[in-house]
Write an enzyme that holds these catalytic residues in place. Structure first.
Site, PDB file in Angstrom:
ATOM      1  N   SER A 154       0.853  -1.186   0.000  1.00 40.16           N
ATOM      2  CA  SER A 154       0.000   0.000   0.000  1.00 40.16           C
ATOM      3  C   SER A 154       0.894   1.243   0.000  1.00 40.16           C
ATOM      4  O   SER A 154       1.823   1.357   0.800  1.00 40.16           O
ATOM      5  CB  SER A 154      -0.877  -0.009   1.240  1.00 40.16           C
ATOM      6  N   GLY A 155       0.641   2.158  -0.935  1.00 41.71           N
ATOM      7  CA  GLY A 155       1.424   3.398  -1.002  1.00 41.71           C
ATOM      8  C   GLY A 155       2.656   3.263  -1.866  1.00 41.71           C
ATOM      9  O   GLY A 155       3.446   4.197  -1.970  1.00 41.71           O
ATOM     10  N   THR A 173      -1.532   2.535  -8.087  1.00 41.18           N
ATOM     11  CA  THR A 173      -2.620   3.245  -8.779  1.00 41.18           C
ATOM     12  C   THR A 173      -2.041   4.302  -9.714  1.00 41.18           C
ATOM     13  O   THR A 173      -2.506   4.465 -10.842  1.00 41.18           O
ATOM     14  CB  THR A 173      -3.571   3.861  -7.740  1.00 41.18           C
ATOM     15  N   ASN A 218      -1.137   5.720   3.169  1.00 37.26           N
ATOM     16  CA  ASN A 218      -1.341   6.357   1.868  1.00 37.26           C
ATOM     17  C   ASN A 218      -2.580   7.237   1.948  1.00 37.26           C
ATOM     18  O   ASN A 218      -3.642   6.770   2.354  1.00 37.26           O
ATOM     19  CB  ASN A 218      -1.524   5.238   0.817  1.00 37.26           C
ATOM     20  N   SER A 225      -5.388   5.693  -0.576  1.00 32.95           N
ATOM     21  CA  SER A 225      -5.200   4.246  -0.672  1.00 32.95           C
ATOM     22  C   SER A 225      -6.416   3.578  -1.312  1.00 32.95           C
ATOM     23  O   SER A 225      -7.562   3.823  -0.925  1.00 32.95           O
ATOM     24  CB  SER A 225      -4.979   3.700   0.742  1.00 32.95           C
ATOM     25  N   SER A 226      -6.143   2.732  -2.292  1.00 36.06           N
ATOM     26  CA  SER A 226      -7.261   2.006  -2.925  1.00 36.06           C
ATOM     27  C   SER A 226      -7.658   0.897  -1.970  1.00 36.06           C
ATOM     28  O   SER A 226      -6.838   0.046  -1.619  1.00 36.06           O
ATOM     29  CB  SER A 226      -6.813   1.376  -4.241  1.00 36.06           C
ATOM     30  N   GLY A 255      -0.913  -5.333  -2.567  1.00 32.07           N
ATOM     31  CA  GLY A 255       0.247  -6.209  -2.498  1.00 32.07           C
ATOM     32  C   GLY A 255       0.248  -7.025  -1.225  1.00 32.07           C
ATOM     33  O   GLY A 255      -0.646  -6.912  -0.378  1.00 32.07           O
ATOM     34  N   GLU A 308       0.747  -8.231   2.314  1.00 33.46           N
ATOM     35  CA  GLU A 308       0.689  -7.398   3.516  1.00 33.46           C
ATOM     36  C   GLU A 308       1.058  -8.204   4.750  1.00 33.46           C
ATOM     37  O   GLU A 308       0.576  -9.316   4.939  1.00 33.46           O
ATOM     38  CB  GLU A 308      -0.727  -6.834   3.718  1.00 33.46           C
TER      39      GLU A 308
HETATM   40  N1  LIG Z   1       5.217   8.076 -10.176  1.00 31.18           N
HETATM   41  C1  LIG Z   1       4.876   8.853  -9.175  1.00 31.18           C
HETATM   42  N2  LIG Z   1       5.208  10.139  -9.185  1.00 31.18           N
HETATM   43  C2  LIG Z   1       4.877  10.938  -8.171  1.00 31.18           C
HETATM   44  N3  LIG Z   1       4.227  10.543  -7.073  1.00 31.18           N
HETATM   45  C3  LIG Z   1       3.861   9.254  -6.997  1.00 31.18           C
HETATM   46  C4  LIG Z   1       4.173   8.339  -8.037  1.00 31.18           C
HETATM   47  N4  LIG Z   1       3.693   7.153  -7.680  1.00 31.18           N
HETATM   48  C5  LIG Z   1       3.115   7.328  -6.472  1.00 31.18           C
HETATM   49  N5  LIG Z   1       3.204   8.577  -6.067  1.00 31.18           N
HETATM   50  C6  LIG Z   1       2.722   9.160  -4.789  1.00 31.18           C
HETATM   51  O1  LIG Z   1       2.478   8.124  -3.886  1.00 31.18           O
HETATM   52  C7  LIG Z   1       1.130   8.131  -3.453  1.00 31.18           C
HETATM   53  C8  LIG Z   1       0.625   6.704  -3.323  1.00 31.18           C
HETATM   54  O2  LIG Z   1       0.538   6.132  -4.586  1.00 31.18           O
HETATM   55  P1  LIG Z   1      -0.640   5.117  -4.986  1.00 31.18           P
HETATM   56  O3  LIG Z   1      -1.934   5.618  -4.506  1.00 31.18           O
HETATM   57  O4  LIG Z   1      -0.478   4.828  -6.421  1.00 31.18           O
HETATM   58  O5  LIG Z   1      -0.210   3.882  -4.146  1.00 31.18           O
HETATM   59  P2  LIG Z   1      -0.870   2.451  -4.211  1.00 31.18           P
HETATM   60  O6  LIG Z   1       0.233   1.487  -4.431  1.00 31.18           O
HETATM   61  O7  LIG Z   1      -1.976   2.439  -5.163  1.00 31.18           O
HETATM   62  O8  LIG Z   1      -1.350   2.315  -2.749  1.00 31.18           O
HETATM   63  P3  LIG Z   1      -2.667   1.517  -2.240  1.00 31.18           P
HETATM   64  O9  LIG Z   1      -2.373   0.090  -2.302  1.00 31.18           O
HETATM   65  O10 LIG Z   1      -2.828   2.028  -0.861  1.00 31.18           O
HETATM   66  O11 LIG Z   1      -3.766   1.946  -3.132  1.00 31.18           O
HETATM   67  C9  LIG Z   1       0.391   8.904  -4.525  1.00 31.18           C
HETATM   68  O12 LIG Z   1      -0.740   9.521  -3.974  1.00 31.18           O
HETATM   69  C10 LIG Z   1       1.411   9.897  -4.962  1.00 31.18           C
HETATM   70  O13 LIG Z   1       1.422  10.969  -4.071  1.00 31.18           O
HETATM   71 MG   LIG Z   2      -3.921   2.362  -5.061  1.00 28.20          MG
END
Ligand SMILES: Nc1ncnc2c1ncn2[C@@H]1O[C@H](COP(=O)(O)OP(=O)(O)OP(=O)(O)O)[C@@H](O)[C@H]1O
Ligand SMILES: [Mg+2]
Length: 1042
Positions: free
Chosen positions: A103-104, A108, A153, A156-157, A383, A385
């Site tokens: 997560s984070g 996404t 996050n 977070s999704s 992912g 956890e």
């Molecule tokens: N390529 C990137 N460039 C800039 N910032 C990023 C990038 N990827 C992620 N981030 C930052 O990290 C934060 C978390 O990313 P994201 O929401 O994609 O995580 P996630 O893996 O989907 O987490 P979760 O499993 O909780 O949904 C985003 O809100 C953004 O601020």
């Molecule tokens: Mg996500």
């Protein structure tokens, strides 16, 4: 670690040396610190969350990655998306992009990057654009309803998402299908400290206008809602109000009608209001505890909003109807049970609403049947956890990841194997960890943990989480990947981290201890039938449609599938789906726990690298050959290392590579030549090639520089030369033109003058233009004539002494007049001279000589001028006695007069007769004529005479003469001018010598071997009788003129 040219660390971990976890982490860290967040393992992209906006996205980069092949540019998600899209388009191969990570970690964001890349590069027709827009706009809607702020996050999704994007044969998107997995419903009713409920609740309260809030019977203040964790109502960087508007407009773009949007919001509001329904203890008449609603207002409002009888809702919340085939028994629920029922209802409504929204989106983006499509799937799923307290959710999530790992290993190995097969290279089997044993442990149909859980849920009798755990302990006591307190005890192990209600599974990514508490409940995911029936009774069409099982007609006594079973089957479908496609991997890594940019925690990344099996991945990829490349690009990169292939190579790519590698003496064991690719066994060999390439590039760069500089100077010089020639030709041309212009103008001028002159000449006679000249000439002539005639008639006298001459009448005649005057005078003189007799001439010559000798020198000269020279003053002619004095001398006597001789001894004077003949000067005493002194004219050395009016003069004799001893004579004559003039002429005639005549007041006179200095002075007031008185003082003789 040797670096590839121009890269930070290695861009592809396949080239890592040595291949150990430490170097892998160091490489990732080095790259991360240099803002290189993407790294490859073959065709897998590892993405480390930068937590900052890097300047590597956007249309420019998309265009760049579209034009290059995978390895040509720096690692990027765009490169992977490009490969996937291109092989989908060109090779008609369905693709899937699997994005995994904690997560984070950035899953996404990565999925959005993939979608935006595909949207940017696929067709641009209007219809396509609207599909693209719908697909892209599904993100904000799903994020609003499915994402929440968590500790890890801010966005977070809280659900898994798999999206199939479908394309036509040209690669234009037609639509898609979204599948959602396991929404974290528990969040609806309870959130951890520091976390929020789903975004939509906050968006709604902050963004809805007063009218909408009123219609939904809501208040803006989040603290008024029991389901909202009001200590964190706001999230940094999230503007709930504007997001609400964005969600509404996204829903409209997707195709939600206004009515549908309103209904969705009503159901959302319903969930919030349900949280505020407060349940209190009540007791039935028989004393059995029951429950009731404290304040009926909330329920009433809900009832009004969704068209539901509030009594029905109250009943459904506070009681439960047990129905068997024969009878219906209604039992009251105590407060705990009623609260559980209320929360279950809220969770269910929200979960179903979310599924409904996904389905509604799918309906909009659905592709019509019959259209042949190619599919690109994008999987953004939670992912692996490991939390401190892992429950049912973590269990299924980890199960899902275990399955994905299985897909990954199988597909990667399969792909590797297929590549070798395709390329005709013998395949060496690689040992890798096969996690199917763990997958089996969980999912086995009869003897898997999920099957056991279902069995427990369905089993009649007393069922609890601990009976479930006991079952597992019994079944898997010998299983290598299962542990619990019981199994440990059996093996006499002591582990204080293992709780009594826990079991542990050794996942591929590490050991995870799960707490079985509430496993049964969560798996059952039961909603009392009373509640679903109550919901179905609502007038609200959307709410009603969410609970189809509430319809009494469709009511079945069959239990709905458990959550575990549902998840298992959807994972199975997903796996099937993935296996049918070509996989592409994005492995997301979270660099630190604090969402901080630039901070890389090696420990944290090491754990994730293990979960993600990165090392495993590299090993699999390197089994056999570490590096491979198509012949074309490989030759292009290294052909500069051989003289045979550089700069031109006309043979095939493979032959070219063989030539290069042969020349570089690369061992044949290091290489394998496939059908289209070259394989290199060791990364070292590649580094060696790279190093040589780097050195060669430097040489070539120098060569290029040299040639370029030469070329630049040459062309510059040539340009300058050309310009110079041009300038000088223009200059010369211009100069010649100017010169010609001048010449032409001059020629024309001359021509014009000549013509004019000729014309004037010809025409002069016809005009009076010449009259002035003629007149002027005429006038001039006549004036001149008049002047001359006037002069002729008016000539002055011919007397030579008359120098009168008329003045010229005009100034112009003054020169001529002067000349005429001169001429006239000369003529007058000539005339005068011509009439003179020879005697007169002689007289005048004498006078002229006198004038030359004395004019302006002697005071008595002017008196002598008018007096003619008489010569004989003593009557010589008629006196024979005197004649005798002459002696025998021939010729006339030139001068005869009486002079006074001054005695040089005493200054006294005595008279003497002086005769001047042609040869002599004779001095005779008047009384004693025999006493005579004859001086030859040749003996005369000079004469001294005074400038005064006196007649004193001295005859200086030359010392050679016979008379020299006598000394000089000092005489006084009354006709001194005449005497000396004639003497001068006589000396000249006789001796051709000019007698020096000195006019002076002081002279010396020789006398008896010595000399007497004579000084003549004018007596003051002297009156012209020229009387002399002499005084002798020693050798001085002073003569005074009276
Ligand atoms: N390529 C990137 N460039 C800039 N910032 C990023 C990038 N990827 C992620 N981030 C930052 O990290 C934060 C978390 O990313 P994201 O929401 O994609 O995580 P996630 O893996 O989907 O987490 P979760 O499993 O909780 O949904 C985003 O809100 C953004 O601020
Ligand atoms: Mg996500």
């Amino acid at each position: 670690m040797p670096l590839l040219q121009g890269t930070v660390g290695v861009e592809d971990l396949v080239l890592l040396e040595p291949l150990v976890e430490e170097s892998l982490l160091k490489n990732l860290q080095l790259r991360y610190e240099n803002e290189e967040i993407y790294t490859y393992i073959g065709n897998v992209v590892i993405s480390v969350n930068p937590y900052q906006q890097l300047p590597i996205y956007g249309p420019e980069f998309i265009a760049k990655y579209q034009d290059y092949t995978f390895y040509e540019l720096k690692p990027h998600i765009y490169a992977l998306a490009n490969v996937a899209y291109q092989s989908l388009k060109d090779q008609d191969q369905d693709q899937c992009i699997l994005i995994t990570g904690e997560s984070g970690a950035g899953k996404t964001e990565a999925s959005k990057l993939v979608m935006s890349y595909v949207a940017a590069v696929c067709g641009k027709k209007e219809q396509v654009n609207s599909v693209k827009e719908q697909l892209l706009q599904s993100n904000p809607v799903l994020e609003a309803f499915g994402n929440a702020k968590t500790i890890r996050n801010n966005n977070s999704s809280r659900f898994g998402k798999y999206m199939d994007i479908e394309f036509d044969f040209k690669g234009s998107p037609l639509g898609g299908v979204i599948t959602n997995y396991l929404l974290e419903k528990s969040r609806v009713v309870k959130q951890l400290k520091g976390e929020r409920n789903f975004h939509i609740f906050y968006h709604l309260l902050a963004g809805a206008d007063a009218q909408l809030l009123k219609a939904l019977k809501l208040e803006q203040d989040t603290s008024g809602y029991a389901y909202l964790n009001w200590d964190v109502s706001r999230v940094d960087g999230v503007d709930d109000a504007s997001n609400f508007r964005a969600v509404q407009s996204a829903m409209t773009v997707i195709g939600f009608s206004e009515e549908e949007i309103r209904q969705v919001l009503e159901v959302t509001a319903l969930v919030l209001k349900l949280g505020n329904v407060e349940l209190v203890d009540e007791f039935q008449a028989n004393g059995i505890p029951a429950s009731g609603i404290r304040d009926g207002r909330g329920v009433r409002e809900i009832g009004e909003m969704v068209g539901l009888n509030s009594k029905d809702l109250e009943r459904a919340l506070c009681s439960r109807t047990m129905e068997t085939a024969k009878e219906k028994v209604v039992t009251a629920l105590n407060v705990i049970q009623a609260q559980y029922a209320r929360d279950a209802l809220a969770k269910n409504i929200y979960g179903r609403l979310f599924t409904w929204i996904v389905n509604r989106i799918n309906e909009s983006i659905k592709v019509g049947t019959g259209e042949k499509t190619k599919v690109m799937g994008v999987l953004d799923i939670y992912g692996f956890e490991i939390l401190e307290d892992n429950s049912f959710e973590q269990f299924v999530i980890n199960y899902c990841n275990e399955k994905l790992q299985q897909v990954f290993i199988e597909m990667t190995l399969k792909e590797e194997q297929e590549e070798y097969k395709r390329e005709g290279i013998p395949w060496t089997k690689v040992d890798y960890f096969d996690n199917s044993i763990i997958c089996n442990l969980i999912e086995h149909n009869q003897q898997g943990i999920l099957a056991m859980l279902d069995e427990e849920c369905l089993r009649p009798g007393v069922v609890s989480d601990s009976t479930f755990l006991a079952k597992l302990n019994q079944l898997f006591s010998k299983h290598g990947h299962y542990e619990s307190k019981v199994t440990q005890n059996a093996q006499h192990q002591y582990d204080h981290t293992m709780g009594l209600s826990c079991f542990r599974i050794c996942h591929y990514a590490g050991k995870v201890t799960y707490n079985v508490t509430s496993f049964i409940d969560k798996n059952n995911d039961l909603l009392f039938r009373d509640l679903s029936q109550a919901m179905w009774k609502a007038q609200h069409p959307l709410l009603r449609s969410l609970f189809p099982e509430g319809n009494p007609k469709q009511a079945s006594l069959k239990r709905p599938p458990t959550a575990g079973a549902q998840f298992k089957s959807s994972v199975a479908i997903l796996m099937k789906n993935l296996y049918s496609k070509n996989p592409n991997y994005i492995r997301c890594i979270k660099p630190n726990e604090h969402q901080q940019r630039g901070h890389f925690s090696s420990e944290l990344v090491a754990i994730q690298a293990r979960y993600l099996g990165l090392l495993e991945n590299v090993r699999v990829r390197r089994a056999g050959y570490a590096y491979r490349q198509g012949y074309g690009p490989f030759l292009e990169r290294y052909r500069l290392l051989s003289r045979s292939t550089w700069p031109h190579w006309n043979g095939g790519d493979r032959e070219g590579i063989e030539k290069v590698l042969e020349e570089l003496s690369v061992s044949s064991e290091e290489l394998a030549f496939g059908k289209t690719k070259i394989f290199i066994r060791n990364p070292k060999t590649l580094f060696c090639l790279e190093e040589q390439r780097r050195l060669r590039l430097q040489q070539l760069a120098t060569l290029i520089q040299k040639s370029y500089r030469g070329w630049r100077c040459r062309t510059h010089y040539q340009q300058m030369r050309k310009s110079q020639i041009l300038i000088s030709s223009w200059f010369r041309g211009n100069m010649q033109k100017k010169c010609y212009g001048k010449m032409k103008a001059s020629a024309l001028l001359i021509q014009a003058f000549v013509r004019g002159w000729k014309a004037r000449k010809n025409y002069r006679k016809y005009f009076r233009s010449g009259a002035a000249l003629i007149l002027a000439n005429f006038i001039y002539k006549s004036i001149a004539q008049k002047f001359l005639l006037g002069l002729k008639n008016n000539l002055p006298s011919t007397n030579v002494l008359d120098d009168q001459w008329p003045v010229a009448p005009y100034k112009c005649f003054s020169t001529a007049n002067r000349e005429l005057q001169k001429l006239f005078y000369q003529w007058k003189c000539k005339k005068f001279r011509d009439q003179l007799s020879p005697k007169q001439v002689e007289i005048l010559r004498e006078k002229l000589c006198a004038s030359e000798l004395f004019k302006g020198k002697k005071a008595s000269y002017p008196q002598s001028v008018p007096i003619p020279f008489h010569g004989d003053y003593i009557g010589l002619q008629g006196n024979p006695k005197l004649q005798k004095l002459k002696g025998g001398e021939e010729g006339p006597v030139l001068v005869a007069e009486t002079v006074k001789k001054i005695n040089r001894g005493n200054g006294k004077s005595s008279p003497r007769i002086l005769l001047l003949t042609k040869g002599h000067v004779i001095l005779t005493d008047i009384k004693k004529s025999q006493d005579k002194t004859v001086i030859g004219l040749d003996s005369l050395a000079g004469v001294s005479v005074t400038s005064l009016e006196d007649g004193l003069f001295s005859l200086h004799l030359s010392e050679m003469s016979s008379l020299g001893s006598k000394g000089d004579f000092l005489l006084v004559s009354e006709h001194v001018v005449e005497l000396l003039t004639r003497m001068y002429r006589a000396v000249l005639d006789a001796t051709q010598r000019q007698l020096p005549v000195t006019v002076t007041e002081k002279f010396s006179v020789r006398f008896k071997e010595s000399s007497v200095a004579v000084k003549v002075i004018q007596a003051p007031g002297g009156g012209g009788n020229s009387k002399l008185s002499c005084k002798k003082k020693g050798s001085h003789l002073e003569v005074t003129v009276q």
